[in-house]
Design a protein around this motif. Structure first.
Motif, PDB file in Angstrom:
ATOM      1  N   THR A 646      55.822  11.050  -4.042  1.00 19.87           N
ATOM      2  CA  THR A 646      55.888  10.431  -2.709  1.00 19.87           C
ATOM      3  C   THR A 646      57.104   9.547  -2.502  1.00 19.87           C
ATOM      4  OG1 THR A 646      54.670   8.440  -3.369  1.00 19.87           O
ATOM      5  CG2 THR A 646      53.364  10.371  -2.697  1.00 19.87           C
ATOM      6  N   ALA A 647      57.833   9.219  -3.561  1.00 18.92           N
ATOM      7  CA  ALA A 647      58.979   8.302  -3.540  1.00 18.92           C
ATOM      8  C   ALA A 647      58.563   6.856  -3.270  1.00 18.92           C
ATOM      9  CB  ALA A 647      60.034   8.735  -2.524  1.00 18.92           C
ATOM     10  N   GLN A 648      57.258   6.560  -3.252  1.00 22.00           N
ATOM     11  CA  GLN A 648      56.776   5.181  -3.106  1.00 22.00           C
ATOM     12  C   GLN A 648      57.205   4.363  -4.322  1.00 22.00           C
ATOM     13  OE1 GLN A 648      54.901   3.670  -0.613  1.00 22.00           O
ATOM     14  NE2 GLN A 648      55.049   1.754  -1.749  1.00 22.00           N
ATOM     15  N   ARG A 649      57.689   3.131  -4.075  1.00 22.99           N
ATOM     16  CA  ARG A 649      58.154   2.273  -5.159  1.00 22.99           C
ATOM     17  C   ARG A 649      57.131   1.190  -5.472  1.00 22.99           C
ATOM     18  NH1 ARG A 649      64.691   1.348  -4.197  1.00 22.99           N
ATOM     19  NH2 ARG A 649      65.249   3.584  -4.275  1.00 22.99           N
ATOM     20  N   TYR A 650      57.086   0.840  -6.766  1.00 21.65           N
ATOM     21  CA  TYR A 650      56.139  -0.158  -7.253  1.00 21.65           C
ATOM     22  C   TYR A 650      56.858  -1.082  -8.223  1.00 21.65           C
ATOM     23  CZ  TYR A 650      52.811   3.425  -5.698  1.00 21.65           C
ATOM     24  OH  TYR A 650      52.124   4.356  -4.965  1.00 21.65           O
ATOM     25  N   THR A 651      56.426  -2.344  -8.226  1.00 22.73           N
ATOM     26  CA  THR A 651      56.935  -3.319  -9.182  1.00 22.73           C
ATOM     27  C   THR A 651      55.754  -3.896  -9.944  1.00 22.73           C
ATOM     28  OG1 THR A 651      58.811  -3.903  -7.760  1.00 22.73           O
ATOM     29  CG2 THR A 651      58.203  -5.456  -9.498  1.00 22.73           C
ATOM     30  N   GLY A 652      55.820  -3.800 -11.274  1.00 25.35           N
ATOM     31  CA  GLY A 652      54.740  -4.318 -12.091  1.00 25.35           C
ATOM     32  C   GLY A 652      55.173  -5.549 -12.877  1.00 25.35           C
ATOM     33  N   PRO A 653      54.235  -6.276 -13.447  1.00 23.96           N
ATOM     34  CA  PRO A 653      52.817  -5.922 -13.512  1.00 23.96           C
ATOM     35  C   PRO A 653      52.088  -6.208 -12.203  1.00 23.96           C
ATOM     36  CG  PRO A 653      53.207  -7.998 -14.656  1.00 23.96           C
ATOM     37  CD  PRO A 653      54.548  -7.484 -14.245  1.00 23.96           C
ATOM     38  N   ALA A 654      51.238  -5.276 -11.834  1.00 24.61           N
ATOM     39  CA  ALA A 654      50.485  -5.404 -10.593  1.00 24.61           C
ATOM     40  C   ALA A 654      49.341  -4.408 -10.609  1.00 24.61           C
ATOM     41  CB  ALA A 654      51.379  -5.144  -9.387  1.00 24.61           C
ATOM     42  N   ARG A 655      48.327  -4.694  -9.808  1.00 19.46           N
ATOM     43  CA  ARG A 655      47.257  -3.727  -9.579  1.00 19.46           C
ATOM     44  C   ARG A 655      47.338  -3.285  -8.129  1.00 19.46           C
ATOM     45  NH1 ARG A 655      43.151  -1.285 -11.719  1.00 19.46           N
ATOM     46  NH2 ARG A 655      43.556  -2.266 -13.729  1.00 19.46           N
ATOM     47  N   VAL A 656      47.353  -1.977  -7.941  1.00 20.03           N
ATOM     48  CA  VAL A 656      47.480  -1.419  -6.603  1.00 20.03           C
ATOM     49  C   VAL A 656      46.278  -0.526  -6.322  1.00 20.03           C
ATOM     50  CG1 VAL A 656      49.990  -1.497  -6.682  1.00 20.03           C
ATOM     51  CG2 VAL A 656      48.800   0.594  -7.359  1.00 20.03           C
ATOM     52  N   THR A 657      46.002  -0.363  -5.040  1.00 20.43           N
ATOM     53  CA  THR A 657      44.909   0.501  -4.608  1.00 20.43           C
ATOM     54  C   THR A 657      45.403   1.354  -3.453  1.00 20.43           C
ATOM     55  OG1 THR A 657      43.263  -1.172  -5.224  1.00 20.43           O
ATOM     56  CG2 THR A 657      42.546   0.581  -3.751  1.00 20.43           C
ATOM     57  N   GLU A 658      45.143   2.657  -3.546  1.00 19.25           N
ATOM     58  CA  GLU A 658      45.568   3.577  -2.495  1.00 19.25           C
ATOM     59  C   GLU A 658      44.511   4.646  -2.283  1.00 19.25           C
ATOM     60  OE1 GLU A 658      49.317   5.315  -3.440  1.00 19.25           O
ATOM     61  OE2 GLU A 658      50.407   3.411  -3.440  1.00 19.25           O
ATOM     62  N   GLN A 659      44.563   5.274  -1.120  1.00 20.76           N
ATOM     63  CA  GLN A 659      43.790   6.471  -0.857  1.00 20.76           C
ATOM     64  C   GLN A 659      44.605   7.669  -1.356  1.00 20.76           C
ATOM     65  OE1 GLN A 659      40.589   4.900   0.033  1.00 20.76           O
ATOM     66  NE2 GLN A 659      40.538   6.870   1.091  1.00 20.76           N
ATOM     67  N   VAL A 660      44.026   8.447  -2.237  1.00 23.90           N
ATOM     68  CA  VAL A 660      44.749   9.557  -2.847  1.00 23.90           C
ATOM     69  C   VAL A 660      44.087  10.867  -2.417  1.00 23.90           C
ATOM     70  CG1 VAL A 660      45.582  10.578  -4.977  1.00 23.90           C
ATOM     71  CG2 VAL A 660      45.307   8.100  -4.816  1.00 23.90           C
ATOM     72  N   PRO A 661      44.795  11.703  -1.651  1.00 24.48           N
ATOM     73  CA  PRO A 661      44.210  12.981  -1.227  1.00 24.48           C
ATOM     74  C   PRO A 661      44.084  13.951  -2.388  1.00 24.48           C
ATOM     75  CG  PRO A 661      46.495  12.847  -0.546  1.00 24.48           C
ATOM     76  CD  PRO A 661      46.155  11.510  -1.128  1.00 24.48           C
ATOM     77  N   LEU A 662      43.363  15.041  -2.138  1.00 21.77           N
ATOM     78  CA  LEU A 662      43.075  16.000  -3.199  1.00 21.77           C
ATOM     79  C   LEU A 662      44.329  16.641  -3.760  1.00 21.77           C
ATOM     80  CD1 LEU A 662      40.784  17.456  -4.753  1.00 21.77           C
ATOM     81  CD2 LEU A 662      40.804  19.196  -2.951  1.00 21.77           C
ATOM     82  N   ASP A 663      45.366  16.762  -2.959  1.00 17.10           N
ATOM     83  CA  ASP A 663      46.558  17.488  -3.419  1.00 17.10           C
ATOM     84  C   ASP A 663      47.587  16.589  -4.092  1.00 17.10           C
ATOM     85  OD1 ASP A 663      47.474  16.052  -1.245  1.00 17.10           O
ATOM     86  OD2 ASP A 663      48.427  17.758  -0.249  1.00 17.10           O
ATOM     87  N   ARG A 664      47.174  15.378  -4.522  1.00 16.33           N
ATOM     88  CA  ARG A 664      48.137  14.461  -5.123  1.00 16.33           C
ATOM     89  C   ARG A 664      47.507  13.703  -6.279  1.00 16.33           C
ATOM     90  NH1 ARG A 664      50.277   9.286  -4.562  1.00 16.33           N
ATOM     91  NH2 ARG A 664      48.938   8.602  -2.859  1.00 16.33           N
ATOM     92  N   ILE A 665      48.359  13.271  -7.204  1.00 11.32           N
ATOM     93  CA  ILE A 665      47.990  12.371  -8.283  1.00 11.32           C
ATOM     94  C   ILE A 665      49.086  11.317  -8.363  1.00 11.32           C
ATOM     95  CG2 ILE A 665      49.159  13.855  -9.986  1.00 11.32           C
ATOM     96  CD1 ILE A 665      47.156  12.958 -12.076  1.00 11.32           C
ATOM     97  N   PRO A 666      48.739  10.040  -8.497  1.00  8.36           N
ATOM     98  CA  PRO A 666      49.796   9.047  -8.717  1.00  8.36           C
ATOM     99  C   PRO A 666      50.559   9.361 -10.005  1.00  8.36           C
ATOM    100  CG  PRO A 666      47.747   7.975  -8.056  1.00  8.36           C
ATOM    101  CD  PRO A 666      47.411   9.413  -8.343  1.00  8.36           C
TER     102      PRO A 666
END
Length: 681
Positions: A646-666
């Motif tokens: 998805t090209a979504q960026r994340y900075t850790g340490p952190a806990r994130v929560t998202e809705q993940v559709p069937l056709d995707r895996i983080p």
């Protein structure tokens, strides 16, 4: 009567080996749970309610010898009891390194390369320090109840040695492929190879007396059953009991668990690099019944544009196929083996075949093996029957004596015609069925059951190069690859499978896999298959297999499209996987717990629902059988990360929560990663 080591009485240094003479006294449990001996060390004499005289167990004091050596940088070996023949776990007996021993009045300090061992004289115990003086591990003689009686003495003997090791608040990982939890504190484990009948029974196909905690890795060089009480009876102690008279303990001291694995596998062996084709998609079913059926699957793979490299055939390739492998190819179902292999090769596929080291009396090979002395037999010369797995017709199956060099050579020779015909790999199933106490040539009876899988896998890997194994023990990482057994086709089965892989990574590192979709005992859910296939495409090896159809088109067009996408992603990742093959050959697991990669992060140590594929890909499986988007919360470790999909960026340490559709895996890529993808096909 139980004896308890109470004191160091003398010592001598000989050729790099420190010989300790230890005083033993008879011991028994007190009514308050501690261990009571005639030695009063540690008792709290001023307690107002302490009895005037605690009853001491009868029996004179005895002596026990403990030999200590440094056998590698930061690696200490402690041996006691009778010498054993080579068990086949250690590749070679390590020579001791030069050491210096200092008498410090109340004990000794042994110093060697990268390590210092402080031995306490009374009560006996030791502390292991690594580089820069970091605490690696200490024994638990200080863990006491109110009266001062020890709850987990450093060393005692019942029917065999019992060690008490302090947990000091650290998590405990490893002990082979344990499915119940990643941090094993609070559990009691029996390390005995078993047909676990899934991932929910508390048993393990691949247990191993290898663990990691705090600043150390521990390894008991034994094939005997080991009981590991991981802080269940005594919350502050790991208590290890060995069902044999010999103690052979290796302790690896280093703050980095990955470095501990490198040093451990330098002793016990590492995985060779697997062939490039094995990094692709494997597909099987229990069972394909004919060549025509398998060739139809091969043609459908191409028609549906799903890349694959291996088709697997379970026992139907044999004439006598129920818990038996006599290498009698079933020409009625599969024709000529070389012609069948060639037909698969024309479609770009290799053939994997099932086997196990058991023989049915209905097979002519049984009589041949018995006459030649190739079977495990009892004192009367009768074949010992397989135990632990029910036979479908009640006939007792015999086991090939793979401790015998002649039987091993005979078994290997049976593979030759199929290998000559072009068979690429054998699935070395089962191997857990040697009865306890059965005699295996060259292996003491107490060790034979757990070491049988090593004998089995080493024999087949020597002729085939690659295996697909279910059972295992310490050292199994030398024979890639293993899979997680017969998980239920449920969300819980998928979760437990990952926990097994995480613990295996910390103790039998190398290559590991699982049955995409689960093997049995669940509903045939398309969404679960899709989620599991995403997890599998990003696992060290990738195989879909089960009791029911596991072909991607069996679950409808939406799941097929998802499967096609992720199988192709797998193939695009092959340059990265080849790099991980080199890492595995250097002693690292391909699937890596966050606890391994981020040892200074206490939050990472608890993560049991995600993993790293190599150093740079964070994989977050979605444990669900719902077709709808799923709310998924996960931990992002330190650093900058970008989702590959998805090209979504994340900075850790952190806990994130998202809705993940069937056709995707983080699927997060670490910043700066060298992740060259092959061009899509």
């Amino acid at each position: 009567m139980t004896s308890l080591v109470t004191a160091l009485t003398s010592w001598r240094l000989d050729g790099g080996r420190l010989h300790l003479t230890l005083q033993e006294r008879s011991a028994q449990r007190s009514h308050t749970g501690g261990w009571l001996t005639a030695d009063a060390a540690g008792l709290e004499a001023s307690l107002p309610n302490l009895p005037a005289a605690l009853p001491a167990p009868a029996g004179p004091a005895g002596e026990r010898q403990l030999v200590v050596s440094v056998v590698g940088d930061g690696v200490v070996r402690l041996r006691s009891g009778p010498d054993l023949p080579p068990l086949g776990i250690l590749v070679a007996e390590p020579e001791p390194r030069p050491v210096e021993v200092l008498d410090v009045g109340d004990g000794l300090v042994l110093q060697g390369p990268g390590v210092a061992l402080r031995v306490r004289a009374r009560p006996f115990g030791f502390t292991l320090l690594g580089d820069a003086g970091h605490l690696a591990v200490r024994t638990a003689e200080h863990v006491r109840q109110t009266d001062g009686l020890p709850l987990a003495p450093a060393l005692r003997h019942d029917t065999g040695p019992v060690l008490g090791i302090a947990l000091d608040g650290a998590p405990v990982h490893g002990f082979g492929e344990q499915f119940a939890a990643f941090d094993l504190r609070g559990r009691a484990l029996t390390l005995r190879v078993a047909d676990a009948m899934g991932t929910a029974t508390g048993l393990a196909y691949k247990p191993a007396p290898v663990w990691q905690s705090g600043g150390h890795l521990g390894f008991l060089n034994t094939g005997a059953v080991v009981h590991a009480d991981v802080g269940q009876s005594v919350p502050d102690a790991l208590v290890l009991g060995i069902a044999d008279a010999t103690l052979d303990l290796f302790l690896v001291a280093h703050p980095d668990p990955a470095e501990r694995l490198r040093r451990y596998t330098a002793l016990t062996g590492r995985a060779p690099e697997p062939p490039d084709w094995s990094l692709g998609f494997w597909l099987g079913r229990c069972r394909y019944h004919s060549a025509e059926e398998m060739l139809a699957v091969a043609d459908r793979l191409r028609a549906e544009d799903v890349p694959a490299d291996v088709l697997h055939c379970d026992p139907d390739w044999l004439r006598v196929d129920r818990l038996n492998c006599d290498f009698d190819w079933n020409t009625d179902r599969f024709g000529d083996p070389a012609e069948f292999v060639a037909a698969l090769a024309e479609r770009g596929l290799r053939l994997s075949l099932w086997e196990l080291p058991y023989l049915d009396p209905a097979s002519p090979r049984h009589a041949e093996a018995l006459a030649a002395g190739h079977l495990v037999v009892d004192a009367d010369g009768e074949p010992v029957p397989v135990q632990g797995t029910p036979t479908p017709d009640g006939r007792p199956r015999a086991l090939v004596d793979l401790g015998s060099p002649d039987a091993r050579a005979w078994w290997q020779k049976l593979h030759a015609p199929l290998l000559d015909a072009g068979v690429a790999v054998f699935k070395t199933d089962f191997g857990e069925g040697l009865p306890d106490g059965a005699a295996l040539t060259g292996v003491p009876p107490a060790h034979a059951h757990n070491l049988y899988p090593l004998r089995y896998h080493s024999a087949v890997a020597a002729v085939s190069g690659l295996i697909w194994a279910r059972a295992g023990w310490a050292g199994s990482q030398r024979y890639p690859t293993g899979w997680a057994g017969d998980a239920a086709a449920t969300v819980d089965g998928m979760r437990a499978t990952l926990r097994g892989g995480l613990n295996a990574a910390m103790s039998i590192p190398g290559w590991w896999s699982h049955d995409i979709g689960g093997f049995s005992a669940g509903t045939e859910s398309g969404p679960l298959y899709a989620r599991w296939l995403q997890f599998g495409a990003l696992s060290p090896m990738m195989r879909a297999h089960g009791l029911h159809p596991r072909e991607p088109w069996a679950f409808g067009p939406e799941v097929l499209a998802i499967a096609r996408r992720f199988v192709k992603l797998r193939y695009r990742l092959r340059p990265y996987l080849r790099r991980l093959a080199r890492d595995a050959a250097a002693g690292l697991p391909v699937l890596r717990p966050l606890a391994l990669a981020f040892p200074d992060d206490p939050d990472a140590a608890r993560v049991d629902d995600a993993f790293l594929l190599g150093p740079d890909l964070l994989v977050v499986p979605v444990f669900s059988d719902s077709p709808d988007p799923v709310r998924r919360s996960w931990y992002v470790p330190a650093g900058e990360w970008t989702d590959l999909l998805t090209a979504q960026r994340y900075t850790g340490p952190a806990r994130v929560t998202e809705q993940v559709p069937l056709d995707r895996i983080p699927l997060l890529v670490r910043a700066g990663a060298d992740l060259r993808l092959e061009e899509p096909t």
